[in-house]
Design an enzyme around this catalytic site. Structure first.
Site: not given
Length: 205
Positions: A162-163
């Site tokens: 999810p970065c």
């Protein structure tokens, strides 16, 4: 504009998505674990893995050609075709693969996270290398898709990291809106064969 989502809004949008899914028989289910909720969908997809040996840029190579998706109980069918002449594509070699997708909230990143497992009709799980072949070759798939412990089930799952989600959703102008979850699934899921019926967007879910 921030591209994050509060946990309360995540839960509300999960409930709305599952309620609409029930109306159109699309197979999304709500799961609960104490205070945590997440949504799950299982589909069977004829998959064509991208061919890393295809170096000819003139040959369309986008292929998960996911020709047909069906829910695990065969209660619904959905035509999903990801054919694209863009060089960031996939390429042919057909296998029937079952995918189980989980959408879980990350309190660390304050965004949804997509976890999935996938296995052939024989029951054999896809290897990391086979999963990487589902992603566009132009993506940093070695860090983007990793195998990690599911945060609720404590079992190995693949994760779309999810970065970059906050940045992506911010660029799309999605922040806390009613369609955040639908926009996010539509954007993130396509790399691993997950798509949403256009009726979700039309409904404003």
């Amino acid at each position: 504009m921030t591209g994050t989502l509060t946990e309360e809004r995540f839960k509300e949008q999960c409930e709305a998505l599952v309620a609409f899914s029930d109306k159109i028989n699309d197979g999304w289910e709500m799961r609960r674990d104490l205070d945590d909720i997440y949504i799950v969908k299982k589909v069977k997809l004829p998959v064509v893995f991208r061919d890393d040996n295809n170096k000819n840029p003139g040959v369309p190579a986008n292929t998960i050609s996911v020709k047909e998706a069906e829910s695990d109980d065969d209660s619904s069918e959905d035509q999903i075709t990801l054919e694209d002449s863009d060089p960031c594509s996939f390429s042919p070699s057909s296998h029937l693969v079952t995918f189980e997708y989980h959408v879980v909230y990350s309190t660390s990143y304050t965004v949804p996270v997509l976890y999935f497992n996938a296995w052939f009709s024989t029951g054999k799980l896809l290897t990391v290398e086979e999963v990487w072949k589902l992603a566009p070759p132009c993506s940093d798939r070695y860090s983007y898709i990793t195998q990690i412990e599911h945060p609720i089930l404590a079992r190995p799952f693949y994760e779309l990291h999810p970065c970059r989600t906050e940045q992506l959703m911010g660029q799309m102008g999605s922040s806390e809106g009613d369609t955040y979850l639908v926009s996010w699934i539509s954007s993130m899921g396509r790399d691993v064969g997950l798509s949403l019926d256009v009726r979700y967007a039309m409904s404003g879910t």
